[in-house]
Scaffold this motif. Structure first.
Motif, mmCIF file in Angstrom:
data_model
loop_
_atom_site.group_PDB
_atom_site.id
_atom_site.type_symbol
_atom_site.label_atom_id
_atom_site.label_comp_id
_atom_site.label_asym_id
_atom_site.label_seq_id
_atom_site.Cartn_x
_atom_site.Cartn_y
_atom_site.Cartn_z
ATOM 1 N N ASP A 1 14.120 -3.709 10.909
ATOM 2 C CA ASP A 1 13.028 -4.579 11.206
ATOM 3 C C ASP A 1 11.984 -4.751 10.202
ATOM 4 N N PHE A 2 11.838 -3.573 9.429
ATOM 5 C CA PHE A 2 10.793 -3.750 8.466
ATOM 6 C C PHE A 2 10.982 -4.164 7.241
ATOM 7 N N LEU A 3 12.507 -4.478 7.114
ATOM 8 C CA LEU A 3 12.999 -4.627 5.667
ATOM 9 C C LEU A 3 12.072 -5.930 5.204
ATOM 10 N N PRO A 4 11.826 -7.463 5.684
ATOM 11 C CA PRO A 4 11.300 -8.274 4.977
ATOM 12 C C PRO A 4 9.876 -7.732 4.422
ATOM 13 N N PHE A 5 9.153 -6.782 4.843
ATOM 14 C CA PHE A 5 8.023 -6.395 4.413
ATOM 15 C C PHE A 5 7.987 -5.319 3.355
ATOM 16 N N LEU A 6 9.000 -4.467 3.580
ATOM 17 C CA LEU A 6 9.586 -3.524 2.423
ATOM 18 C C LEU A 6 9.896 -4.050 1.300
ATOM 19 N N ILE A 7 10.677 -5.218 1.277
ATOM 20 C CA ILE A 7 11.153 -5.655 -0.019
ATOM 21 C C ILE A 7 9.960 -6.149 -0.705
ATOM 22 N N ALA A 8 9.271 -7.201 0.151
ATOM 23 C CA ALA A 8 8.147 -7.962 -0.607
ATOM 24 C C ALA A 8 6.942 -6.974 -1.164
ATOM 25 N N VAL A 9 6.710 -5.798 -0.527
ATOM 26 C CA VAL A 9 5.750 -4.935 -0.999
ATOM 27 C C VAL A 9 6.477 -4.056 -2.216
ATOM 28 N N GLU A 10 7.617 -3.602 -2.338
ATOM 29 C CA GLU A 10 8.233 -2.852 -3.307
ATOM 30 C C GLU A 10 8.241 -3.833 -4.417
ATOM 31 N N ASP A 11 8.618 -5.200 -4.328
ATOM 32 C CA ASP A 11 8.597 -6.068 -5.400
ATOM 33 C C ASP A 11 7.115 -6.298 -6.145
ATOM 34 N N PHE A 12 6.223 -6.278 -5.245
ATOM 35 C CA PHE A 12 4.956 -6.306 -5.689
ATOM 36 C C PHE A 12 4.517 -5.153 -6.580
ATOM 37 N N LEU A 13 4.698 -4.123 -5.900
ATOM 38 C CA LEU A 13 4.400 -2.726 -6.413
ATOM 39 C C LEU A 13 5.188 -2.252 -7.798
ATOM 40 N N GLN A 14 6.242 -2.872 -7.851
ATOM 41 C CA GLN A 14 7.104 -2.549 -9.113
ATOM 42 C C GLN A 14 6.434 -3.385 -10.144
ATOM 43 N N PHE B 1 -2.926 -18.342 1.164
ATOM 44 C CA PHE B 1 -2.453 -16.938 1.383
ATOM 45 C C PHE B 1 -2.237 -16.485 2.945
ATOM 46 N N LEU B 2 -1.893 -17.521 3.772
ATOM 47 C CA LEU B 2 -0.988 -17.222 4.902
ATOM 48 C C LEU B 2 0.504 -17.368 4.712
ATOM 49 N N VAL B 3 1.160 -15.980 4.998
ATOM 50 C CA VAL B 3 2.537 -16.105 4.861
ATOM 51 C C VAL B 3 3.545 -15.993 6.006
ATOM 52 N N ASP B 4 4.743 -16.403 5.975
ATOM 53 C CA ASP B 4 5.502 -16.572 7.134
ATOM 54 C C ASP B 4 6.539 -15.254 6.913
ATOM 55 N N PRO B 5 6.251 -14.313 7.791
ATOM 56 C CA PRO B 5 7.141 -13.017 7.539
ATOM 57 C C PRO B 5 8.677 -13.403 7.549
ATOM 58 N N ASN B 6 8.845 -14.584 7.894
ATOM 59 C CA ASN B 6 10.629 -14.559 7.580
ATOM 60 C C ASN B 6 10.781 -15.134 6.396
ATOM 61 N N ASP B 7 10.023 -15.309 5.388
ATOM 62 C CA ASP B 7 10.085 -15.491 3.904
ATOM 63 C C ASP B 7 9.931 -14.614 3.220
ATOM 64 N N ILE B 8 10.721 -13.694 2.707
ATOM 65 C CA ILE B 8 10.438 -12.522 1.940
ATOM 66 C C ILE B 8 9.985 -12.930 0.608
ATOM 67 N N ASP B 9 10.767 -14.102 -0.016
ATOM 68 C CA ASP B 9 10.393 -14.673 -1.287
ATOM 69 C C ASP B 9 8.845 -15.030 -1.451
ATOM 70 N N LEU B 10 8.391 -15.673 -0.141
ATOM 71 C CA LEU B 10 7.066 -16.506 -0.293
ATOM 72 C C LEU B 10 6.203 -15.329 -0.228
ATOM 73 N N MET B 11 6.446 -14.187 0.713
ATOM 74 C CA MET B 11 5.881 -12.927 0.852
ATOM 75 C C MET B 11 5.454 -12.646 -0.531
#
Length: 438
Positions: free
Chosen positions: A256-269, A387-397
């Protein structure tokens, strides 16, 4: 002048301002601006259930919520009876009966509906036939010849054809309507509402003042979330942001958390010089008659689950992952938000807490139905639609997090330039109300 405030966001248990933090961001400046416009002698009553402290400090009196809605099967019976009484009065000036609600209406000069985004389908999430009952209460006041207004709302959506025509009738008969963003007006027009007397303005929450700098300095130390050697990004998530409902689902899994986890990890890396702080923008309290105590709200378990999965996946240095675990009151919460270098928020009024203090902010939209157009509307008000993002779009986030961060200096500058006008727009609702009596 006597003012009666009613609305779908009426909550139970006498502690409205201690749960959803966003409610308090709105209700405090709203009541203060009413007193400012109408004068110190103004009497304000409400069916909102507020604490004794708020009533005393803000000069407002609480009426029994049952006058408006009580989760009883009798609610609709009483409402329909009141409607018939009001119709009879409108046709022949004969008042055959005074219910407690009608008595309050008759003693008031202005009846204000403040329902936020719960004027429409969303009202029925709070109770059966709640939207219909609320419509009746407004129509009763109109038929009794009182000035009526609906203010600071984000009405809709409307999928129930059984109440749509009645909603249009009530809406058309408000003396004035103000929305807190322009999208609502367009949505209402598409549904066939008469929007000729509708004004698109700004939510009073932009005016809410945080605790003093000295108090916030102390609270920042207590949170243990900030590090002088690194910038800090705040992160808020709630049950509405997930792709699968319901919003109050508990014990979600990592998927359930995967879209947010992936986007945050990418940003922090990509940005290794920042800390990442997760925190809850909601509080709670024991249900009376238990003694009051400010507690963690429904978002806290969600942000802690997110933090757990982020740590467990091991893709980010754990020393950079922070959380705020102590319970902050409303004023301190906004003050702490103001100290972030950037904010990512899945709650609209957490976003307002950041934007109103010129914190570069990314807003995560709702992920499942019913969607809320208010997030796009608020982003438009602040000039940050990009800066409004759709949580369905990981790449956009991921890309939007990065874009906001890379341009944070320019974003902050733009917010500082726009905020004076935004805050003035938020005051216009109350000037329009005063003009009804000129």
């Amino acid at each position: 002048m006597r003012i009666l405030i009613i609305g779908q966001c009426t909550l139970h248990w006498g502690r409205m301002e201690f749960g959803n933090i966003g409610n308090y961001y709105i209700i405090e400046p709203l009541v203060r601006l009413l007193h400012k416009e109408f004068g110190n002698g103004t009497i304000i009553n409400t069916t909102f259930q507020l604490s004794d402290r708020f009533q005393n400090d803000e000069n407002i009196s609480v009426l029994p919520m049952s006058l408006y809605y009580s989760w009883s099967k009798d609610d609709i019976v009483i409402a329909n009876r009141e409607l018939e009484i009001a119709k009879r009065f409108a046709s022949d000036s004969f008042l055959e009966e005074e219910t407690p609600f009608i008595k309050e209406v008759l003693s008031s000069n202005l009846i204000i509906d403040f329902s936020g985004d719960i004027w429409g389908d969303n009202a029925n999430f709070l109770g059966e036939n709640r939207f219909y009952v609320g419509l009746v209460k407004n129509r009763v006041a109109q038929l009794l010849g009182k000035k009526t207004a609906m203010i600071c709302g984000s009405p809709g959506p409307f999928s129930n054809n059984d109440t749509l025509d009645f909603a249009k009738e009530v809406y058309q008969n408000f003396d004035v309507v103000t929305n807190r963003e322009a999208i609502s007006k367009n949505l209402l027009k598409d549904y066939g509402f008469d929007v000729s007397n509708t004004h698109s303005l700004v939510c009073p929450s932009f005016l809410f003042q945080p605790s003093s700098s000295e108090k916030i300095d102390a609270e920042v130390v207590k949170t243990n979330a900030f590090d002088n050697n690194r910038k800090t990004i705040g992160f808020v998530i709630c049950g509405w942001n997930f792709l699968e409902g319901p919003f109050d689902k508990e014990d979600r899994n990592e998927k359930d958390f995967l879209p947010f986890l992936i986007a945050v990890e990418d940003f922090l890396q990509k940005n290794k010089d920042v800390n990442f702080c997760v925190f809850s923008h909601s509080n709670g309290f024991p249900i009376p008659p238990l003694e009051f105590e400010l507690q963690r709200g429904r978002d806290y378990p969600i942000v802690k689950q997110f933090e757990k999965f982020l740590r467990r996946r091991g893709n980010v240095d754990e020393t950079r992952i922070k959380s705020i675990d102590n319970v902050l009151n409303t004023w301190d919460t906004k003050g702490v938000v103001g100290r972030f270098d950037m904010l990512i928020s899945g709650r609209v009024h957490a976003a307002v807490a950041g934007l109103s203090q010129a914190v570069p902010t990314v807003i995560i939209d709702y992920g499942h139905e019913p969607k809320a157009h208010k997030l796009l509307g608020f982003a438009g008000v602040a000039g940050v639609k990009e800066f409004l993002v759709d949580p369905n779009d990981i790449d956009l986030m991921s890309k939007t997090f990065e874009k906001c961060w890379e341009n944070r200096v320019e974003v902050r500058k733009g917010l500082n330039e726009r905020l004076p006008k935004i805050k003035e727009e938020s005051k216009k609702t109350f000037k329009l109300l005063k003009e009804l009596f000129v």
